[in-house]
Design a protein around this motif. Sequence first.
Motif: not given
Length: 163
Positions: A18-23, A25-26, A28, A100, A104
Amino acid sequence: MNQTSVGLLVTSAVAAGVVSFAAVWVFYGSFPSMSVSGSTALWVFAVVAGALAVTVRRRIAAGEVGQDRSQMSPVFISRCAVFGKAAGWIGSLVGGFYGGVTVYVLLRHGELLAAQQDTPGAVTSLLAAVAMAVAGVLLERSCLVPPGDADGEEGRGDVFLTP
């Protein structure tokens, strides 16, 4: 040392995902490209942990644990248990990270050329990290020594202490 909980490993992998997906997402666009060769170290550690698990389990089952040169040292088995625990945790956290990233790049696969190019590397790294976590847990579980009274006490005789 207590055995690593598989549920705790899965929970940490999901949290890291979850943390890596959010990172991703912002940020990439700032990430370096991912190649399949980036997973080589994970595969090597997974193979080493798996081979050690098979070897240790076989030697313990054959009763070849002791202080003689022809036997496997109990200290070596305890070091393998520590290596297995570390491999399980590192594989879990790295697997969560690449999980994550993989989600993405699969979501953006149709619209970003970079996501299409990063997909094989992300998927391969995810699989390697999962293999490392599984091999680490198997190695840790393989280091259980059968019960015995070598110390003159009746006890479990395993490497792990139970609370």
